[in-house]
Design a protein around this motif. Structure first.
Motif, mmCIF file in Angstrom:
data_model
loop_
_atom_site.group_PDB
_atom_site.id
_atom_site.type_symbol
_atom_site.label_atom_id
_atom_site.label_comp_id
_atom_site.label_asym_id
_atom_site.label_seq_id
_atom_site.Cartn_x
_atom_site.Cartn_y
_atom_site.Cartn_z
ATOM 1 N N GLN A 85 0.849 -1.193 0.000
ATOM 2 C CA GLN A 85 0.000 0.000 0.000
ATOM 3 C C GLN A 85 0.887 1.246 0.000
ATOM 4 O OE1 GLN A 85 -3.473 0.444 -0.237
ATOM 5 N NE2 GLN A 85 -3.101 -1.607 -1.021
ATOM 6 N N ALA A 86 1.953 1.186 0.791
ATOM 7 C CA ALA A 86 2.919 2.289 0.766
ATOM 8 C C ALA A 86 3.470 2.421 -0.654
ATOM 9 C CB ALA A 86 4.052 2.026 1.767
ATOM 10 N N GLY A 87 3.707 1.286 -1.300
ATOM 11 C CA GLY A 87 4.220 1.278 -2.670
ATOM 12 C C GLY A 87 3.260 1.966 -3.633
ATOM 13 N N ALA A 88 1.960 1.683 -3.463
ATOM 14 C CA ALA A 88 0.965 2.302 -4.359
ATOM 15 C C ALA A 88 1.016 3.820 -4.216
ATOM 16 C CB ALA A 88 -0.427 1.761 -4.035
ATOM 17 N N ALA A 89 1.159 4.273 -2.972
ATOM 18 C CA ALA A 89 1.220 5.731 -2.749
ATOM 19 C C ALA A 89 2.490 6.311 -3.369
ATOM 20 C CB ALA A 89 1.171 6.014 -1.252
ATOM 21 N N VAL A 90 3.579 5.604 -3.207
ATOM 22 C CA VAL A 90 4.859 6.075 -3.780
ATOM 23 C C VAL A 90 4.761 6.149 -5.307
ATOM 24 C CG1 VAL A 90 7.294 5.424 -4.138
ATOM 25 C CG2 VAL A 90 6.303 5.324 -1.834
ATOM 26 N N ARG A 91 4.142 5.148 -5.913
ATOM 27 C CA ARG A 91 4.034 5.141 -7.388
ATOM 28 C C ARG A 91 3.225 6.342 -7.890
ATOM 29 N NH1 ARG A 91 3.309 -0.410 -6.504
ATOM 30 N NH2 ARG A 91 1.077 -0.366 -6.887
ATOM 31 N N GLN A 92 2.182 6.679 -7.115
ATOM 32 C CA GLN A 92 1.352 7.825 -7.508
ATOM 33 C C GLN A 92 2.147 9.128 -7.520
ATOM 34 O OE1 GLN A 92 -1.602 8.089 -8.776
ATOM 35 N NE2 GLN A 92 -1.828 5.870 -8.710
ATOM 36 N N LEU A 93 3.176 9.156 -6.683
ATOM 37 C CA LEU A 93 3.953 10.394 -6.548
ATOM 38 C C LEU A 93 5.024 10.562 -7.624
ATOM 39 C CD1 LEU A 93 4.371 10.398 -2.676
ATOM 40 C CD2 LEU A 93 3.134 12.104 -4.030
ATOM 41 N N ARG A 94 5.236 9.492 -8.424
ATOM 42 C CA ARG A 94 6.282 9.625 -9.448
ATOM 43 C C ARG A 94 5.899 10.746 -10.413
ATOM 44 N NH1 ARG A 94 6.649 3.353 -10.957
ATOM 45 N NH2 ARG A 94 7.508 2.600 -8.996
ATOM 46 N N PRO A 95 6.839 11.648 -10.696
ATOM 47 C CA PRO A 95 6.519 12.814 -11.529
ATOM 48 C C PRO A 95 5.975 12.427 -12.903
ATOM 49 C CG PRO A 95 8.742 12.980 -10.624
ATOM 50 C CD PRO A 95 8.229 11.635 -10.253
ATOM 51 N N GLU A 96 6.443 11.311 -13.439
ATOM 52 C CA GLU A 96 6.013 10.960 -14.804
ATOM 53 C C GLU A 96 4.653 10.271 -14.799
ATOM 54 O OE1 GLU A 96 8.102 9.341 -13.010
ATOM 55 O OE2 GLU A 96 8.084 7.192 -13.417
ATOM 56 N N LYS A 97 4.025 10.161 -13.636
ATOM 57 C CA LYS A 97 2.796 9.385 -13.477
ATOM 58 C C LYS A 97 1.720 9.745 -14.494
ATOM 59 C CE LYS A 97 0.188 6.426 -11.953
ATOM 60 N NZ LYS A 97 0.486 5.069 -12.364
ATOM 61 N N ASN A 98 1.684 11.021 -14.910
ATOM 62 C CA ASN A 98 0.609 11.451 -15.804
ATOM 63 C C ASN A 98 0.723 10.905 -17.219
ATOM 64 O OD1 ASN A 98 -0.642 12.760 -13.796
ATOM 65 N ND2 ASN A 98 0.521 14.648 -14.106
ATOM 66 N N THR A 99 1.914 10.499 -17.601
ATOM 67 C CA THR A 99 2.063 9.919 -18.939
ATOM 68 C C THR A 99 1.683 8.446 -18.867
ATOM 69 O OG1 THR A 99 4.340 9.381 -18.481
ATOM 70 C CG2 THR A 99 3.948 11.477 -19.607
ATOM 71 N N VAL A 100 0.407 8.180 -19.027
ATOM 72 C CA VAL A 100 -0.102 6.807 -18.885
ATOM 73 C C VAL A 100 0.565 5.899 -19.916
ATOM 74 C CG1 VAL A 100 -2.180 5.383 -19.004
ATOM 75 C CG2 VAL A 100 -2.281 7.674 -18.023
ATOM 76 N N GLU A 101 1.028 4.744 -19.439
ATOM 77 C CA GLU A 101 1.709 3.820 -20.353
ATOM 78 C C GLU A 101 0.746 3.230 -21.374
ATOM 79 O OE1 GLU A 101 3.998 0.382 -19.444
ATOM 80 O OE2 GLU A 101 5.201 1.565 -18.059
ATOM 81 N N ALA A 102 1.214 3.052 -22.568
ATOM 82 C CA ALA A 102 0.378 2.444 -23.601
ATOM 83 C C ALA A 102 -0.060 1.061 -23.134
ATOM 84 C CB ALA A 102 1.186 2.316 -24.888
ATOM 85 N N SER A 103 -1.243 0.657 -23.484
ATOM 86 C CA SER A 103 -1.716 -0.662 -23.049
ATOM 87 C C SER A 103 -0.877 -1.723 -23.737
ATOM 88 C CB SER A 103 -3.180 -0.850 -23.396
ATOM 89 O OG SER A 103 -3.274 -1.200 -24.753
ATOM 90 N N MET A 104 -1.003 -2.949 -23.240
ATOM 91 C CA MET A 104 -0.178 -4.028 -23.737
ATOM 92 C C MET A 104 -0.410 -4.265 -25.239
ATOM 93 S SD MET A 104 -0.603 -7.909 -22.599
ATOM 94 C CE MET A 104 -0.236 -9.174 -23.775
ATOM 95 N N ILE A 105 -1.610 -4.091 -25.671
ATOM 96 C CA ILE A 105 -1.944 -4.498 -27.027
ATOM 97 C C ILE A 105 -1.644 -3.409 -28.052
ATOM 98 C CG2 ILE A 105 -3.853 -5.314 -28.495
ATOM 99 C CD1 ILE A 105 -2.739 -7.221 -26.224
ATOM 100 N N ASN A 106 -1.929 -2.166 -27.691
ATOM 101 C CA ASN A 106 -1.705 -1.115 -28.694
ATOM 102 C C ASN A 106 -0.336 -0.487 -28.540
ATOM 103 O OD1 ASN A 106 -4.357 -1.483 -29.740
ATOM 104 N ND2 ASN A 106 -5.057 -0.632 -27.803
#
Ligand code: NAI
Ligand code: X2X
Ligand code: MG
Ligand code: MG
Length: 356
Positions: free
Chosen positions: A335-356
């Protein structure tokens, strides 16, 4: 084949340079590749093969979630998507990509369609190596080959879409046509491997089961928990404990190891860190060596296969695994990890989905 010196041992590897896609396409030009199973490896290999220009069909149970997933991915019912039996009948190369427990259940269904000259393809040595437990004994007049991507199917697809490739091992268990090795390599190149190294079914499954239970998944998760608990017990905050246990490793240090090796990562850390890490590395090795020895023995005796088959053959195996993953996800550490991941500055650039 390219001869490569792996730390003093010369091994042969097959690269895309010497085995280009055109050659793979030529070897398999008269084959229909039927992908049976559409879980993690199935979609990745099916889509990569299709995008590379091979003749591919998918076999699934109509009305299942995976059937719908296959339709979403562009497989067309009656044209490239069929019931499992029909796909197995139409296919000349059968890619058996069900879960290892699922392969046992489906074997009696698939076996009648493995007629003379066809090829049975695995991405794991499990079913063949533990045949006493799986009952998977192919007819003698077919080719039986393996190409095992060394990573998650998700990475197999992602790396392909990025124009890169995963590395895979390949093996021949049975060569009825005289062309099994060429076919194994062609399939390995076709599913998106960057290069292939040779193995046999037994070595593939022993190393793979050891790796995933060991450093790749089991050991790493256990070590994270142990260190996190000690930091927390000594009054460190969750964010501090998580950052010093996981985040720095995945975001800063492991990319350096991937790029240029362990010594280079060490050299890019402080001399204080280097001194301590070089000392403590020995203790961690000594403490874990017996556990790895126990693990390898458990793999080699078939005990790991037995446990996998027993648990993953139960009707509610998915719910049970999901419950355990939920517990992991909901633990304080992750859960701490989930919060940390949200704080990553690049978080807004959503990764392309696996298929596209
Ligand atoms: N997951 C991965 O990324 C990797 C998997 N492999 C190997 O590839 C093969 C496929 O693995 P995954 O894609 O992870 O499998 P999976 O666990 O995702 O299952 C694949 C498919 O099998 C179906 N299935 C499971 N039990 C069944 C049953 N009793 N009857 C009918 N269908 C059933 C599932 O619904 C799913 O569509 C395995 O041999 C695995 O060891 C190899 C390298 C990596
Ligand atoms: C991803 C992979 O290679 C594993 C961990 O061996 C597997 O999913 O079985
Ligand atoms: Mg693996
Ligand atoms: Mg595995």
């Amino acid at each position: 084949m390219a001869k490569i010196n792996f730390g003093g041992t010369i091994e042969e590897v097959v690269t895309r340079e010497e085995f280009p896609m055109e050659k793979a396409l030529d070897i398999l030009k008269n084959e229909t590749i039927a992908i049976i199973g559409y879980g993690v490896q199935g979609p990745a290999q099916a889509l990569n093969l299709r995008d590379n220009g091979f003749n591919v069909i998918v076999g699934q149970r109509k009305g299942s979630k995976t059937w719908d997933k296959a339709v979403e991915h562009g497989w067309v019912p009656g044209k490239t998507l069929f019931e499992i039996e029909e796909a197995a009948q139409r296919g000349t190369v059968i890619e058996f990509l069900l879960s290892d427990a699922g392969q046992i259940a489906l074997w009696p269904t698939i076996k009648p369609f493995l007629t003379k000259g066809k090829t049975l393809y695995f991405s794991h040595g499990f079913g063949i190596t533990f045949k006493e437990q799986t009952g998977i004994i192919p007819p003698a007049d077919i080719d039986v080959v393996l190409a095992a991507p060394k990573g998650s199917g998700t990475s197999v697809r992602r790396l392909f879409l990025q124009g890169k490739g995963i590395n895979s091992s390949y093996a021949v268990f049975q060569d009825a046509t005289g062309n099994a090795k060429q076919k194994a390599i062609a399939l390995g190149i076709g599913v998106g491997s960057g290069y292939l190294f040779e193995t046999d079914f037994k070595k593939e499954v022993y190393s793979d089961l050891s790796g995933e239970r060991g450093t790749l998944m089991g050991a790493i998760a256990g070590i994270f928990e142990a260190q996190y608990e000690v930091l927390r017990a000594n009054g460190h905050s969750p964010s501090e404990a998580f950052n010093e246990t996981v985040e720095e490793l995945t975001q800063s240090l492991m990319p350096l190891v991937a790029e240029n090796g362990m010594d280079w990562m060490y050299a890019n850390c402080s001399t204080t860190a280097q001194r301590g890490a070089l000392d403590w590395k020995k203790k961690f090795k000594a403490a874990t060596l017996p556990v790895f020895q126990e693990l390898y023995k458990s793999v080699a005796t078939g005990a790991e296969a037995k446990r996998t088959i027993e648990t993953c053959s139960k009707p509610d195996y998915r719910e049970k695994l999901a419950e355990e993953l939920k517990e992991l996800r909901e633990s304080e550490l992750w859960q701490a990890g989930a919060a940390v991941r949200q704080l990553r500055p690049e978080k807004n650039t959503v990764e392309a989905s696996m298929i596209n």
